[in-house]
Design a protein around this motif. Structure first.
Motif, PDB file in Angstrom:
ATOM      1  N   SER A 142     -21.744  17.109  73.571  1.00  0.00           N
ATOM      2  CA  SER A 142     -22.754  17.967  72.965  1.00  0.00           C
ATOM      3  C   SER A 142     -22.100  18.878  71.930  1.00  0.00           C
ATOM      4  O   SER A 142     -21.006  19.399  72.149  1.00  0.00           O
ATOM      5  CB  SER A 142     -23.404  18.859  74.020  1.00  0.00           C
ATOM      6  OG  SER A 142     -23.936  18.095  75.055  1.00  0.00           O
ATOM      7  N   TYR A 143     -22.829  19.055  70.840  1.00  0.00           N
ATOM      8  CA  TYR A 143     -22.409  19.982  69.783  1.00  0.00           C
ATOM      9  C   TYR A 143     -21.141  19.559  69.055  1.00  0.00           C
ATOM     10  O   TYR A 143     -20.470  20.364  68.434  1.00  0.00           O
ATOM     11  CB  TYR A 143     -22.294  21.407  70.326  1.00  0.00           C
ATOM     12  CG  TYR A 143     -23.428  22.260  69.827  1.00  0.00           C
ATOM     13  CD1 TYR A 143     -23.214  23.498  69.232  1.00  0.00           C
ATOM     14  CD2 TYR A 143     -24.731  21.781  69.901  1.00  0.00           C
ATOM     15  CE1 TYR A 143     -24.256  24.237  68.740  1.00  0.00           C
ATOM     16  CE2 TYR A 143     -25.778  22.509  69.415  1.00  0.00           C
ATOM     17  CZ  TYR A 143     -25.551  23.739  68.828  1.00  0.00           C
ATOM     18  OH  TYR A 143     -26.589  24.465  68.328  1.00  0.00           O
ATOM     19  N   ASN A 170     -19.731  22.250  76.946  1.00  0.00           N
ATOM     20  CA  ASN A 170     -20.077  23.665  77.130  1.00  0.00           C
ATOM     21  C   ASN A 170     -19.576  24.502  75.943  1.00  0.00           C
ATOM     22  O   ASN A 170     -18.766  25.419  76.107  1.00  0.00           O
ATOM     23  CB  ASN A 170     -19.441  24.146  78.443  1.00  0.00           C
ATOM     24  CG  ASN A 170     -19.988  25.477  78.900  1.00  0.00           C
ATOM     25  OD1 ASN A 170     -21.012  25.943  78.397  1.00  0.00           O
ATOM     26  ND2 ASN A 170     -19.307  26.090  79.854  1.00  0.00           N
ATOM     27  N   MET A 171     -20.034  24.166  74.751  1.00  0.00           N
ATOM     28  CA  MET A 171     -19.538  24.826  73.538  1.00  0.00           C
ATOM     29  C   MET A 171     -20.402  26.014  73.137  1.00  0.00           C
ATOM     30  O   MET A 171     -20.254  26.565  72.047  1.00  0.00           O
ATOM     31  CB  MET A 171     -19.389  23.824  72.393  1.00  0.00           C
ATOM     32  CG  MET A 171     -18.302  22.777  72.636  1.00  0.00           C
ATOM     33  SD  MET A 171     -16.655  23.475  72.860  1.00  0.00           S
ATOM     34  CE  MET A 171     -16.333  23.214  74.591  1.00  0.00           C
ATOM     35  N   LYS A 172     -21.341  26.400  73.970  1.00  0.00           N
ATOM     36  CA  LYS A 172     -22.103  27.653  73.833  1.00  0.00           C
ATOM     37  C   LYS A 172     -22.822  27.765  72.476  1.00  0.00           C
ATOM     38  O   LYS A 172     -22.937  28.860  71.917  1.00  0.00           O
ATOM     39  CB  LYS A 172     -21.169  28.857  74.028  1.00  0.00           C
ATOM     40  CG  LYS A 172     -20.101  28.673  75.119  1.00  0.00           C
ATOM     41  CD  LYS A 172     -20.536  29.226  76.436  1.00  0.00           C
ATOM     42  CE  LYS A 172     -19.607  28.877  77.587  1.00  0.00           C
ATOM     43  NZ  LYS A 172     -18.398  29.583  77.681  1.00  0.00           N
ATOM     44  N   GLY A 173     -23.228  26.645  71.940  1.00  0.00           N
ATOM     45  CA  GLY A 173     -23.989  26.688  70.692  1.00  0.00           C
ATOM     46  C   GLY A 173     -23.139  26.825  69.447  1.00  0.00           C
ATOM     47  O   GLY A 173     -23.665  27.040  68.354  1.00  0.00           O
ATOM     48  N   ILE A 174     -21.837  26.671  69.591  1.00  0.00           N
ATOM     49  CA  ILE A 174     -20.946  26.726  68.417  1.00  0.00           C
ATOM     50  C   ILE A 174     -20.687  25.284  67.968  1.00  0.00           C
ATOM     51  O   ILE A 174     -20.161  24.488  68.734  1.00  0.00           O
ATOM     52  CB  ILE A 174     -19.613  27.427  68.760  1.00  0.00           C
ATOM     53  CG1 ILE A 174     -19.878  28.859  69.210  1.00  0.00           C
ATOM     54  CG2 ILE A 174     -18.655  27.381  67.568  1.00  0.00           C
ATOM     55  CD1 ILE A 174     -18.703  29.525  69.876  1.00  0.00           C
ATOM     56  N   PRO A 175     -21.065  24.934  66.744  1.00  0.00           N
ATOM     57  CA  PRO A 175     -20.883  23.542  66.321  1.00  0.00           C
ATOM     58  C   PRO A 175     -19.419  23.184  66.068  1.00  0.00           C
ATOM     59  O   PRO A 175     -18.665  23.979  65.512  1.00  0.00           O
ATOM     60  CB  PRO A 175     -21.677  23.453  65.015  1.00  0.00           C
ATOM     61  CG  PRO A 175     -22.436  24.706  64.891  1.00  0.00           C
ATOM     62  CD  PRO A 175     -21.756  25.738  65.719  1.00  0.00           C
TER      63      PRO A 175
END
Lengths: 271, 423
Positions: free
Chosen positions: A219-220, A165-170
């Motif tokens: 993820s991410y 759940n990194m909210k689109g932050i790589p």
């Protein structure tokens, strides 16, 4: 008058090019709490903090023996929140790049996973030997049994929040594999003396991994492939021949510093 | 005056033409083509004939070319932001979410020499050997030889966290240094409390290796089990299952330990009550939650396709909830069904949630005037989490959903547009 106006506009535009951008460092286990986020309290980062950057640097410094997921005075979550509120609010035109080490990456991941971070302009997180997947040294109670060490047990580190759940932050993972000879026997697979590849590479299960690109990552979470000719990057391991701590040519944080330089000089996004 | 109007019209026409030229030649279009071409040339995980998601490995292909440049970040974020943060695709390889209560254990050495058991003792031991004139290589060899002789243990638990009403089950396998199973007798077993509550023995687990449930068979692998007996604070936090065993072959007595988190309080419970609806092309399954303690709840669930036996979504919902019954609307994003190519019935599983034991009200997070108070709050001298008790409640949708009922629209929001604009 017109020339002055033109000069003013040009100056404003130039300043705005990097307006409000900064690099935020988040230390790991053992770092000390400080009051001024402009300085590296206790010199945790040593010379590795001197990255090749035109941006101001800020430091999240908390009690490095406390649980990195906790809030309150001198706790990682509150301190990270404080620096993000001060230096990374998009509404104030601020954007930031985070560099974390070890349990500092655990603290950063936990924060992003559990808080509403949409108001922050976090561009990416450079993870130097992330302990977000925990360490078997904590499972074995090899370290003194503080709250940080409990938090670093693999069950706690992996089970307590959603790492995807990194909210689109790589999250760019830099993993070391130069295990300290006296702890390598405790840790599965390749390790840097404190944390195994399963954590430093962002792999979504524990395991004995000899290549950072093995397994399946959260993820991410992406492997940062070495660009610097100095950083001891090994393409067959997809990691750095560096150890977890310290500030010398052996240290993963030194590799992080060198990779930042390479990333900047190659125009790959580090400023 | 007329001349001014004509100039103004000319400017507007020029701007209009400029916009058209920009739209035709804009770099974002080129980026779209780049992204599409990358997707085309990379293999997809499932349903190879259908559009799918870029895997981390595939995205790494992008960053190998473009590093962390804004262009790469934009491309990755465009891929990510097809779906919102709160409703994401799930696949079988996401084992941490497919089995969210389980963390795999690894075999660890049984350290027989007290000098090697912890950092401090080991450092003192190494210093002593150095003082005796041993070189680093000699010390390394000595320790290596010792470790090579050590047996190993694998202490696996069924859950990383135990909640009220649930049972923690641990299996202990001991092997020699070559991986051959070793027989052992259990001399003692105990559950020890969190450090905040004194690290004291608070319970005795049941155990056997006679095939009595939950043990499966007599196989030199003992099974230990324990259920939280009451909502007492002493069962809260980081507990340890400590076991003293005697290895039959060698006669060695060793203490082995496995930590787990325990949350004995029922702060909220999922009720076996659900609603479902299709809204704007997205499936909403509403779960009912009986809240007993006001808290900011972090709630999650998984969705699986019944007909394809395939995971489709994980969802996240966070809100401060007061005591009482609350409807939790889990949103399953339509485009994920479309991109995965699944239709039919769906089953909601793995309902789970926790709230943090914060030293200030969670409502302060949204209040910019509270930053200093959050930073200076006195930390809690207690464990961090309250978990909603484990549940195996599932919910299967009442009807069959056809693919074309789901929206194929990407997620859109001011935040997404702002972020893409900033890269």
């Amino acid at each position: 008058m017109r020339k002055l106006l033109f000069f003013g506009v040009a100056l404003f535009a130039t300043l705005n090019l990097f307006a409000g951008e900064s690099v935020i460092f988040v230390h790991g286990r053992g770092g000390s709490c400080g009051t001024d986020y402009n300085t590296d309290a206790g010199n945790y980062w040593g010379s590795s903090k001197n990255i090749n950057t035109s941006l101001p640097r800020y430091f999240v410094h908390y009690d490095g023996y406390s649980d990195p997921r906790t809030w309150g005075s001198c706790r990682a979550q509150s301190k990270l929140y404080q620096v993000l509120e001060a230096k990374c609010l998009k509404s104030q035109g601020n954007y930031c790049y985070i560099i974390c080490h070890s349990a500092g990456c655990y603290a950063t991941e936990y924060f992003i996973s559990t808080r509403d971070v949409s108001r922050y302009g976090i561009k990416f997180v450079f993870n130097s030997s992330s302990a977000a997947g925990g360490s078997e040294l904590a499972n074995l109670k090899f370290w003194a049994s503080g709250d940080m060490d409990s938090a670093l047990k693999t069950g706690n580190a992996r089970g307590s929040y959603n790492h995807n759940n990194m909210k689109g932050i790589p999250f760019w993972m830099l993993a070391g594999y130069k295990g300290w000879w006296y702890t390598a026997w405790y840790l599965p697979g390749e390790d840097d003396g404190a944390v195994s590849f399963h954590s430093t590479c962002g792999i979504n299960t524990t395991g004995s991994y000899s290549n950072c690109a093995s397994g399946y990552r959260y993820s991410y979470h992406y492997i940062w492939t070495g660009r610097s000719s100095y950083s001891s990057w090994n393409s067959s391991k997809n990691g750095y021949y560096r150890q977890h701590s310290g500030d010398g040519s052996d240290a993963i944080n030194t590799a992080m510093n060198q990779e930042w330089s390479a990333c900047r000089s190659l125009g790959l996004g580090c400023k | 005056m007329k001349k001014n109007v004509l100039i103004a019209i000319a400017i507007i026409v020029l701007i209009f033409l400029g916009i058209i030229v920009y739209l035709i030649l804009s770099p974002s279009e080129e980026k779209k083509e780049d992204s599409t071409s990358i997707r085309k040339r990379l293999p997809f995980e499932f349903f190879e004939d259908k559009p799918q998601f870029l895997t981390p490995q595939q995205i790494e292909e992008i960053i190998k070319e473009k590093g962390l440049s804004d262009e790469a970040l934009r491309e990755i974020y465009q891929e990510y932001s097809q779906y919102p943060d709160f409703s994401r695709p799930l696949d079988k390889k996401m084992l941490d979410l497919i089995n969210p209560w389980y963390v795999d254990a690894q075999p660890l050495p049984i350290i027989l020499n007290p000098n090697l058991k912890n950092e401090k003792a080991l450092q003192e031991f190494i210093d002593k050997l150095k003082k005796e004139g041993k070189s680093e290589e000699e010390i390394k060899e000595l320790i290596e030889q010792e470790f090579k002789k050590y047996p190993q243990f694998l202490f696996q638990l069924n859950r990383h966290t135990i909640t009220y009403g649930d049972t923690i089950i641990g299996t202990l396998k001991i092997t020699d240094n070559k991986g051959n199973p070793l027989s052992y007798d259990v001399l003692e077993a105990g559950i020890y409390s969190d450090k905040h509550f004194g690290n004291t023995r608070v319970a005795t687990p049941e155990f056997n290796d006679a095939g009595i449930a939950p043990d499966e068979k007599k196989d030199q692998v003992y099974t230990f089990s324990w259920k939280i007996p009451s909502q007492d604070k002493k069962y809260w936090g980081n507990l340890s299952l400590k076991v003293k065993v005697r290895i039959v072959e060698t006669g060695q007595e060793v203490e082995l330990e496995r930590g787990f988190y325990s949350s004995p309080f029922v702060v909220a419970e999922f009720m076996n009550q659900f609603d479902e609806e299709l809204k704007d092309g997205h499936l909403i399954i509403t779960a009912y939650l009986d809240v007993k303690k006001e808290c900011e709840y972090h709630l999650q669930a998984n969705l699986f396709s019944v007909e394809y036996d395939e995971p489709t979504h994980w969802v996240y919902y966070k809100k401060i909830l007061s005591p009482g019954t609350h409807k939790i609307p889990f949103t399953f994003w339509g485009k994920i069904f479309r991109d995965k190519g699944v239709e039919g019935h769906f089953v909601l599983k793995d309902l789970r949630g926790f709230c943090e034991n914060l030293p200030f009200p969670a409502s302060w997070f949204d209040d910019p005037t509270k930053v200093d108070q959050i930073v200076n709050a006195k930390p809690k001298d207690e464990p961090l989490f309250f978990y909603i008790p484990y549940t195996d409640i599932t919910y299967k949708t009442q009807r069959y959903y056809r693919m074309n009922e789901f929206s194929d629209k990407e997620w859109d929001s001011p935040e997404k547009r702002e972020k893409l604009g900033s890269l």
